[in-house]
Design a protein around this motif. Sequence first.
Motif, PDB file in Angstrom:
ATOM      1  N   GLY A  18       0.727  -1.251  -0.172  1.00 19.39           N
ATOM      2  CA  GLY A  18      -0.092   0.000  -0.136  1.00 19.39           C
ATOM      3  C   GLY A  18       0.928   1.118   0.000  1.00 19.39           C
ATOM      4  O   GLY A  18       0.699   2.239  -0.686  1.00 19.39           O
ATOM      5  N   ARG A  37      -4.032   1.766  10.452  1.00 21.40           N
ATOM      6  CA  ARG A  37      -4.210   1.963  11.696  1.00 21.40           C
ATOM      7  C   ARG A  37      -3.342   2.739  12.485  1.00 21.40           C
ATOM      8  O   ARG A  37      -3.564   3.696  13.385  1.00 21.40           O
ATOM      9  N   THR A  38      -2.177   2.538  12.158  1.00 19.57           N
ATOM     10  CA  THR A  38      -0.805   3.341  12.734  1.00 19.57           C
ATOM     11  C   THR A  38      -0.595   4.574  12.209  1.00 19.57           C
ATOM     12  O   THR A  38      -0.087   5.030  11.211  1.00 19.57           O
ATOM     13  N   LYS A 159      -8.663 -15.471   1.899  1.00 21.37           N
ATOM     14  CA  LYS A 159      -8.617 -14.972   0.496  1.00 21.37           C
ATOM     15  C   LYS A 159      -9.179 -15.549  -0.637  1.00 21.37           C
ATOM     16  O   LYS A 159      -9.466 -14.664  -1.498  1.00 21.37           O
ATOM     17  N   GLY A 187       4.946 -14.274  -3.495  1.00 16.79           N
ATOM     18  CA  GLY A 187       5.489 -13.574  -2.069  1.00 16.79           C
ATOM     19  C   GLY A 187       6.121 -12.102  -2.472  1.00 16.79           C
ATOM     20  O   GLY A 187       6.694 -11.988  -3.437  1.00 16.79           O
TER      21      GLY A 187
HETATM   22  N1  LIG Z   1       3.537  -9.575   1.312  1.00 13.95           N
HETATM   23  C1  LIG Z   1       3.189 -10.612   0.285  1.00 13.95           C
HETATM   24  O1  LIG Z   1       3.729 -11.713   0.413  1.00 13.95           O
HETATM   25  C2  LIG Z   1       1.698 -10.563  -0.169  1.00 13.95           C
HETATM   26  C3  LIG Z   1       1.567 -11.406  -1.302  1.00 13.95           C
HETATM   27  C4  LIG Z   1       0.235 -11.479  -1.679  1.00 13.95           C
HETATM   28  C5  LIG Z   1      -0.835 -10.621  -1.534  1.00 13.95           C
HETATM   29  N2  LIG Z   1      -0.618  -9.914  -0.120  1.00 13.95           N
HETATM   30  C6  LIG Z   1      -1.693  -9.146   0.378  1.00 13.95           C
HETATM   31  O2  LIG Z   1      -1.310  -7.783   0.067  1.00 13.95           O
HETATM   32  C7  LIG Z   1      -1.909  -7.010   0.992  1.00 13.95           C
HETATM   33  C8  LIG Z   1      -0.768  -6.040   1.677  1.00 13.95           C
HETATM   34  O3  LIG Z   1       0.265  -6.760   2.143  1.00 13.95           O
HETATM   35  P1  LIG Z   1       1.536  -6.131   2.564  1.00 13.95           P
HETATM   36  O4  LIG Z   1       2.684  -7.296   2.198  1.00 13.95           O
HETATM   37  O5  LIG Z   1       1.820  -4.807   1.866  1.00 13.95           O
HETATM   38  O6  LIG Z   1       1.447  -6.302   4.143  1.00 13.95           O
HETATM   39  P2  LIG Z   1       2.096  -5.344   5.262  1.00 13.95           P
HETATM   40  O7  LIG Z   1       3.413  -4.915   4.880  1.00 13.95           O
HETATM   41  O8  LIG Z   1       1.947  -6.117   6.618  1.00 13.95           O
HETATM   42  O9  LIG Z   1       1.279  -4.102   5.207  1.00 13.95           O
HETATM   43  C9  LIG Z   1      -0.316  -4.152   5.541  1.00 13.95           C
HETATM   44  C10 LIG Z   1      -0.902  -2.851   5.749  1.00 13.95           C
HETATM   45  O10 LIG Z   1      -2.357  -3.221   6.242  1.00 13.95           O
HETATM   46  C11 LIG Z   1      -2.867  -2.244   7.058  1.00 13.95           C
HETATM   47  N3  LIG Z   1      -3.732  -2.846   8.057  1.00 13.95           N
HETATM   48  C12 LIG Z   1      -3.688  -4.244   8.620  1.00 13.95           C
HETATM   49  N4  LIG Z   1      -5.087  -4.385   9.419  1.00 13.95           N
HETATM   50  C13 LIG Z   1      -5.696  -3.327   9.060  1.00 13.95           C
HETATM   51  C14 LIG Z   1      -6.694  -2.835   9.535  1.00 13.95           C
HETATM   52  N5  LIG Z   1      -7.513  -3.653  10.513  1.00 13.95           N
HETATM   53  N6  LIG Z   1      -7.411  -1.835   9.205  1.00 13.95           N
HETATM   54  C15 LIG Z   1      -6.525  -0.921   8.252  1.00 13.95           C
HETATM   55  N7  LIG Z   1      -5.410  -1.273   7.818  1.00 13.95           N
HETATM   56  C16 LIG Z   1      -4.996  -2.498   8.329  1.00 13.95           C
HETATM   57  C17 LIG Z   1      -1.318  -2.224   8.154  1.00 13.95           C
HETATM   58  O11 LIG Z   1      -1.453  -1.077   8.906  1.00 13.95           O
HETATM   59  P3  LIG Z   1      -1.727  -1.184  10.320  1.00 13.95           P
HETATM   60  O12 LIG Z   1      -1.224  -2.343  11.133  1.00 13.95           O
HETATM   61  O13 LIG Z   1      -1.102   0.018  10.736  1.00 13.95           O
HETATM   62  O14 LIG Z   1      -3.275  -1.024  10.152  1.00 13.95           O
HETATM   63  C18 LIG Z   1      -0.381  -2.045   6.823  1.00 13.95           C
HETATM   64  O15 LIG Z   1      -0.258  -0.878   6.458  1.00 13.95           O
HETATM   65  C19 LIG Z   1      -2.345  -7.978   2.064  1.00 13.95           C
HETATM   66  O16 LIG Z   1      -3.904  -8.375   1.935  1.00 13.95           O
HETATM   67  C20 LIG Z   1      -1.767  -9.207   1.930  1.00 13.95           C
HETATM   68  O17 LIG Z   1      -2.549 -10.457   2.261  1.00 13.95           O
HETATM   69  C21 LIG Z   1       0.613  -9.945   0.338  1.00 13.95           C
END
Ligand SMILES: NC(=O)c1ccc[n+]([C@@H]2O[C@H](COP(=O)([O-])OP(=O)(O)OC[C@H]3O[C@@H](n4cnc5c(N)ncnc54)[C@H](OP(=O)(O)O)[C@@H]3O)[C@@H](O)[C@H]2O)c1
Length: 239
Positions: A18, A37-38, A159, A187
Motif C-alpha cells: 500500500g 491503523r498506525t 483470501k 510472495g
Molecule cells: N506480502 C506478500 O507476500 C503478499 C502477497 C500477496 C498478497 N498480499 C496481500 O497484500 C496486502 C498487503 O500486504 P503487505 O505485504 O503490504 O503487508 P504489510 O506490509 O503487513 O502491510 C499491511 C498494511 O495493512 C494495514 N492494516 C492491517 N490491518 C488493518 C486494519 N484492520 N485496518 C486498516 N489497515 C490495516 C497495515 O497497517 P496497520 O497495521 O497500521 O493498520 C499495513 O499498512 C495484504 O492483503 C496481503 O494479504 C501480500
Amino acid sequence: MSLTEKVVLIVGAGRGIGRASALLFAEAGASLVLASRTEGELAELETEIERRYGGDVLSVPTDATNASSVGRLTGEALKRFGRIDTLIYAAGEGVLKPFAETTEEEFERLLNVNVKGAFLVCQSVVPLMEKQKGGHVIALPGILGRAPMAQAAAYCASKYALTGMLKSLALETKRAGVRFSLLHLGGVDSSFWDNITMRVQREKMLSVEAAARAVFFAASQEGEGVLGELVLQPESHQL
Ligand SMILES: NC(=O)c1ccc[n+]([C@@H]2O[C@H](COP(=O)([O-])OP(=O)(O)OC[C@H]3O[C@@H](n4cnc5c(N)ncnc54)[C@H](OP(=O)(O)O)[C@@H]3O)[C@@H](O)[C@H]2O)c1
C-alpha cells in the motif's frame, strides 16, 4: 480522466504494498487518501509524499474492520475531494502454519481484516462509485486467493473468500461502470512476513515496488478493457 485528476483511496497505506503504491500514485499526480491503523506511519508517508511530490494528501487513521471507522474515512475523503475514483484495498494479514496449530483467534483475525474489512470498505465506497457512474476497486487476494498452499488453510480461506466476494460484487455493479481488478501476487518482501515463522526466502520474493507497479498498471488501464485478474510471481515460482 488522467491519473492527475483521480482521487485514489488506499486502505493499508502505512506499510508494504500500500505504501509503495501510494508513492507511485503520488508521483503520477493523483490525489490520495491514506488509511491504516498506525497514525505515525501515515503521518510519515504523508510528509514523504509532500516533500517528494508536493501532492494533495489526506491521511485518516482507520481500522478497516470497524464500520464506524470506515464511515468516518469515507466521509472525510468526500468532504476533502468530493469523489473516490480508485479504491485499493491493501490491508491484510497473514498466518501461515500447520492447520492443527492455527488458533481460533488467528482464524477470526484473518477473516476479519482480509474479508470483513474489504466488505465494510466496499459497502461504504462502491455505492459512491455507482452514483458517480464509475470507479475502480483493486484488491490483493494474492496467489493464495487463487491456488492453495500447505500450511495456509486459514489464510487461503480468507483470501478465497475475498476473491469470491469481489467477483460477485463485480457482476452486481458492472452496469454502473465499477471495475474490479484482483491481483494475484506471489510472495512480496514486506512487513507481512515479519511475524511468520514458516521458513521462506525473502530475498527471492517480489519487491514492494514491483508489487506497486502491478497495482499502478491495473489502475492505469483506460477505455473498454478491464484488467480483471493479474498473476505476478517471483521468478523462482513462475507458473
Ligand atoms: N506480502 C506478500 O507476500 C503478499 C502477497 C500477496 C498478497 N498480499 C496481500 O497484500 C496486502 C498487503 O500486504 P503487505 O505485504 O503490504 O503487508 P504489510 O506490509 O503487513 O502491510 C499491511 C498494511 O495493512 C494495514 N492494516 C492491517 N490491518 C488493518 C486494519 N484492520 N485496518 C486498516 N489497515 C490495516 C497495515 O497497517 P496497520 O497495521 O497500521 O493498520 C499495513 O499498512 C495484504 O492483503 C496481503 O494479504 C501480500
